[in-house]
Every structure is written in structure tokens, then in C-alpha cells.
Design a protein around this motif. Structure first.
Motif, PDB file in Angstrom:
ATOM      1  N   VAL A 161      -5.943   4.493   3.622  1.00  0.00           N
ATOM      2  CA  VAL A 161      -4.826   5.022   4.404  1.00  0.00           C
ATOM      3  C   VAL A 161      -4.023   6.025   3.579  1.00  0.00           C
ATOM      4  O   VAL A 161      -3.685   7.127   4.059  1.00  0.00           O
ATOM      5  CB  VAL A 161      -3.924   3.869   4.886  1.00  0.00           C
ATOM      6  CG1 VAL A 161      -2.566   4.394   5.331  1.00  0.00           C
ATOM      7  CG2 VAL A 161      -4.589   3.097   6.015  1.00  0.00           C
ATOM      8  N   ALA A 162      -3.697   5.662   2.347  1.00  0.00           N
ATOM      9  CA  ALA A 162      -2.900   6.552   1.496  1.00  0.00           C
ATOM     10  C   ALA A 162      -3.629   7.874   1.262  1.00  0.00           C
ATOM     11  O   ALA A 162      -3.028   8.964   1.334  1.00  0.00           O
ATOM     12  CB  ALA A 162      -2.586   5.862   0.167  1.00  0.00           C
ATOM     13  N   GLU A 163      -4.923   7.802   0.992  1.00  0.00           N
ATOM     14  CA  GLU A 163      -5.700   9.014   0.759  1.00  0.00           C
ATOM     15  C   GLU A 163      -5.830   9.837   2.035  1.00  0.00           C
ATOM     16  O   GLU A 163      -5.769  11.068   1.993  1.00  0.00           O
ATOM     17  CB  GLU A 163      -7.080   8.639   0.223  1.00  0.00           C
ATOM     18  CG  GLU A 163      -7.041   8.043  -1.184  1.00  0.00           C
ATOM     19  CD  GLU A 163      -8.377   7.448  -1.610  1.00  0.00           C
ATOM     20  OE1 GLU A 163      -9.351   7.539  -0.816  1.00  0.00           O
ATOM     21  OE2 GLU A 163      -8.448   6.887  -2.721  1.00  0.00           O
ATOM     22  N   ARG A 164      -6.013   9.150   3.154  1.00  0.00           N
ATOM     23  CA  ARG A 164      -6.185   9.845   4.441  1.00  0.00           C
ATOM     24  C   ARG A 164      -4.977  10.737   4.755  1.00  0.00           C
ATOM     25  O   ARG A 164      -5.120  11.857   5.254  1.00  0.00           O
ATOM     26  CB  ARG A 164      -6.378   8.801   5.536  1.00  0.00           C
ATOM     27  CG  ARG A 164      -6.257   9.298   6.971  1.00  0.00           C
ATOM     28  CD  ARG A 164      -7.493  10.035   7.454  1.00  0.00           C
ATOM     29  NE  ARG A 164      -7.354  10.390   8.858  1.00  0.00           N
ATOM     30  CZ  ARG A 164      -7.758   9.628   9.881  1.00  0.00           C
ATOM     31  NH1 ARG A 164      -8.346   8.474   9.641  1.00  0.00           N
ATOM     32  NH2 ARG A 164      -7.594  10.032  11.121  1.00  0.00           N
ATOM     33  N   PHE A 165      -3.782  10.234   4.455  1.00  0.00           N
ATOM     34  CA  PHE A 165      -2.568  10.977   4.794  1.00  0.00           C
ATOM     35  C   PHE A 165      -1.943  11.678   3.590  1.00  0.00           C
ATOM     36  O   PHE A 165      -0.868  12.275   3.712  1.00  0.00           O
ATOM     37  CB  PHE A 165      -1.571  10.040   5.459  1.00  0.00           C
ATOM     38  CG  PHE A 165      -2.031   9.548   6.798  1.00  0.00           C
ATOM     39  CD1 PHE A 165      -2.061  10.402   7.889  1.00  0.00           C
ATOM     40  CD2 PHE A 165      -2.482   8.248   6.954  1.00  0.00           C
ATOM     41  CE1 PHE A 165      -2.509   9.962   9.133  1.00  0.00           C
ATOM     42  CE2 PHE A 165      -2.934   7.796   8.194  1.00  0.00           C
ATOM     43  CZ  PHE A 165      -2.958   8.655   9.277  1.00  0.00           C
ATOM     44  N   ALA A 168       1.207   9.230  -1.898  1.00  0.00           N
ATOM     45  CA  ALA A 168       1.050   8.435  -3.116  1.00  0.00           C
ATOM     46  C   ALA A 168       1.283   6.968  -2.796  1.00  0.00           C
ATOM     47  O   ALA A 168       2.194   6.632  -2.019  1.00  0.00           O
ATOM     48  CB  ALA A 168       2.030   8.901  -4.174  1.00  0.00           C
ATOM     49  N   PRO A 169       0.485   6.052  -3.361  1.00  0.00           N
ATOM     50  CA  PRO A 169       0.669   4.623  -3.074  1.00  0.00           C
ATOM     51  C   PRO A 169       2.088   4.128  -3.293  1.00  0.00           C
ATOM     52  O   PRO A 169       2.574   3.267  -2.546  1.00  0.00           O
ATOM     53  CB  PRO A 169      -0.327   3.947  -4.026  1.00  0.00           C
ATOM     54  CG  PRO A 169      -1.407   4.961  -4.214  1.00  0.00           C
ATOM     55  CD  PRO A 169      -0.692   6.287  -4.222  1.00  0.00           C
ATOM     56  N   GLY A 170       2.771   4.664  -4.287  1.00  0.00           N
ATOM     57  CA  GLY A 170       4.135   4.238  -4.567  1.00  0.00           C
ATOM     58  C   GLY A 170       5.131   4.608  -3.488  1.00  0.00           C
ATOM     59  O   GLY A 170       6.267   4.110  -3.496  1.00  0.00           O
ATOM     60  N   ARG A 171       4.717   5.456  -2.554  1.00  0.00           N
ATOM     61  CA  ARG A 171       5.584   5.834  -1.438  1.00  0.00           C
ATOM     62  C   ARG A 171       5.148   5.161  -0.142  1.00  0.00           C
ATOM     63  O   ARG A 171       5.545   5.566   0.952  1.00  0.00           O
ATOM     64  CB  ARG A 171       5.599   7.352  -1.272  1.00  0.00           C
ATOM     65  CG  ARG A 171       6.211   8.070  -2.475  1.00  0.00           C
ATOM     66  CD  ARG A 171       6.243   9.573  -2.286  1.00  0.00           C
ATOM     67  NE  ARG A 171       7.144   9.978  -1.236  1.00  0.00           N
ATOM     68  CZ  ARG A 171       8.456  10.140  -1.375  1.00  0.00           C
ATOM     69  NH1 ARG A 171       9.023   9.891  -2.545  1.00  0.00           N
ATOM     70  NH2 ARG A 171       9.197  10.532  -0.372  1.00  0.00           N
ATOM     71  N   CYS A 172       4.318   4.104  -0.292  1.00  0.00           N
ATOM     72  CA  CYS A 172       3.812   3.356   0.864  1.00  0.00           C
ATOM     73  C   CYS A 172       4.301   1.915   0.823  1.00  0.00           C
ATOM     74  O   CYS A 172       4.482   1.344  -0.266  1.00  0.00           O
ATOM     75  CB  CYS A 172       2.284   3.351   0.888  1.00  0.00           C
ATOM     76  SG  CYS A 172       1.519   4.980   0.986  1.00  0.00           S
ATOM     77  N   LEU A 173       4.485   1.328   1.981  1.00  0.00           N
ATOM     78  CA  LEU A 173       4.930  -0.058   2.111  1.00  0.00           C
ATOM     79  C   LEU A 173       3.932  -0.827   2.961  1.00  0.00           C
ATOM     80  O   LEU A 173       3.549  -0.375   4.040  1.00  0.00           O
ATOM     81  CB  LEU A 173       6.313  -0.107   2.774  1.00  0.00           C
ATOM     82  CG  LEU A 173       6.877  -1.501   3.118  1.00  0.00           C
ATOM     83  CD1 LEU A 173       7.242  -2.261   1.845  1.00  0.00           C
ATOM     84  CD2 LEU A 173       8.095  -1.376   4.036  1.00  0.00           C
ATOM     85  N   MET A 174       3.504  -2.004   2.467  1.00  0.00           N
ATOM     86  CA  MET A 174       2.661  -2.908   3.248  1.00  0.00           C
ATOM     87  C   MET A 174       3.514  -4.032   3.787  1.00  0.00           C
ATOM     88  O   MET A 174       4.188  -4.733   3.013  1.00  0.00           O
ATOM     89  CB  MET A 174       1.540  -3.482   2.372  1.00  0.00           C
ATOM     90  CG  MET A 174       0.659  -4.503   3.094  1.00  0.00           C
ATOM     91  SD  MET A 174      -0.308  -3.767   4.429  1.00  0.00           S
ATOM     92  CE  MET A 174      -0.335  -5.103   5.638  1.00  0.00           C
TER      93      MET A 174
END
Length: 231
Positions: A161-165, A168-174
Motif C-alpha cells: 500500500v505504501a509503495e502503491r501510493f 513513506a511508511p512513517g507517514r502511514c497509520l494501521m
């Protein structure tokens, strides 16, 4: 907004146990599939503790409970096919949104967050549930447990998902309800947030060490000073 959203531009949500209570429909399908094989139906209470690792594992747990031992692979295959057929007949007859979910999704969408869905549920069942509950339009991408070679707790769906959009992983929340969500998020480098009301095999999800917890997802957009956060 909740402090866990600071610096976040993409939010990934689990589905079962996080956005929707789907156990009534899952349990009905499990009961029917086992009854078709002349085995005792486990009932909703047991199924509630078995959800979270995908449909095949759910059926395997039900068979192990009914047989008193792990099922043979061929028998599991047959039972799983029966479950998928039964669940496909009515995947959202009694499935409902948890309180606060609609408000959270609407608020996050209005604030410009990109929202995605990452679930271990087979992909074919995602759209009917999202459409029935009226939340399909909030998600830019939906991944099921069979969408990629590996599923949660493996981090692959989240890194994909992070790569698709290009985020950066650090700007993503699960956001999830189980240890599998938290483990996947942590391994992917995501920030993690847990809800305590879902399906975590009878264990408190806080024990998995999420970065933050909320009693209701509405707290993501209507946060007061006492929002629980451990970051």
C-alpha cells in the motif's frame, strides 16, 4: 484530530472487528458448512474467538474443535469450499458498522486523508459488505487476504500500500483490532492504533503494544485531551 494522526497522510483500516461486526454472518456460514458435513455447529461465541487469520484458518479451527484433532487437508479443502459458498449466500445480512465508524471515515475523508482497507477476508466478500454498509466510497484501495501472496501479520500488504501510493511508511497509520494488525503495522514501519472491541482471540489488544488506542474510531476526528496514546 487525534494526536496519532500527526504527520500521517495514509490510514489503513482492518475490516472485521474494526469497522464492522461480521461475526453473526460468519458464524451462520460456519455453522451451515459444518452441518452440511454432519458435524456439530460451533455457534457464534466460539467463532468470535476464531476470526482474524482468514477464512481457511477460521474453518480449520472450527473443524479442529468439532473433530478433536486437526483435519486432513482434503477434508479442510472441502469444508472451506462449503463455507465460502454458504458465506457468499449472505455475507452481510447481519453485519453492522461499529458505532463511530461512519463519523470517523467521513471526517478523515473530509480532512484529506487517503484511506485504504487491508483485511484478511477473501477479496470477493469485501465489496458487498462495503456497499451494504455505505462506506465503499471512502477507500482508494481494498486488499483481501488472497490479494497478495502473503497476508497480515506479514507486513507485505502494508508495504504494498505504501509503495502503491508513494507514501513513506512513517507517514502511514494501521488501525485494527488484533495483534495481527499491530504486528503487521509495526513490521511495515507504520504507526499503529488499536480498538478494544474487536476479535483478538479473547486477549486484550493493548497487550500487543499499539502506539495508541481509542474506544471508538470517532475519537480520531473528535479527540479530547484524554485520548489514550503511548507514542
Amino acid at each position: 484530530m487525534h494526536p496519532c494522526l500527526e504527520g500521517i497522510t495514509l490510514v489503513a483500516f482492518d475490516l472485521d472487528g474494526t469497522l464492522v461486526d461480521s461475526v453473526p454472518d460468519l458464524a451462520a456460514a460456519v455453522d451451515a458448512a459444518l452441518s452440511d458435513l454432519a458435524l456439530p455447529a460451533p455457534g457464534e461465541d466460539k467463532v468470535r474467538d476464531w476470526v482474524g487469520n482468514g477464512s481457511r484458518v477460521l474453518v480449520e479451527r472450527a473443524l479442529t474443535d468439532a473433530l478433536g484433532e486437526a483435519p486432513a487437508t482434503a477434508f479442510l479443502d472441502t469444508a472451506h469450499e462449503g463455507f465460502l459458498a454458504r458465506y457468499g449466500e449472505a455475507p452481510c445480512a447481519r453485519t453492522r458498522l461499529y458505532p463511530g465508524v461512519r463519523e470517523a471515515l467521513e471526517g478523515l475523508t473530509a480532512s484529506g486523508q487517503r484511506l485504504v482497507l487491508v483485511t484478511n477476508k477473501p477479496e470477493d466478500f469485501i465489496a458487498p459488505i462495503l456497499e451494504a454498509t455505505g462506506i465503499a466510497g471512502h477507500f482508494s484501495l481494498c486488499l483481501g487476504g488472497d490479494s497478495l501472496p502473503r497476508r497480515k501479520p506479514d507486513p507485505l500488504p502494508l508495504t504494498h500500500v505504501a509503495e502503491r501510493f508513494g507514501v513513506a511508511p512513517g507517514r502511514c497509520l494501521m488501525v485494527g483490532d488484533s495483534r495481527h494488525d499491530i504486528a503487521a503495522g509495526r513490521a511495515a514501519g507504520f504507526r499503529t492504533l488499536a480498538v478494544p472491541y474487536g476479535y483478538n482471540h479473547g486477549e486484550p489488544v493493548a497487550a500487543s503494544g499499539p502506539d495508541a488506542t481509542v474506544e471508538s474510531l470517532a475519537q480520531l476526528v473528535y479527540c479530547k485531551s484524554n485520548c489514550a496514546i503511548t507514542m
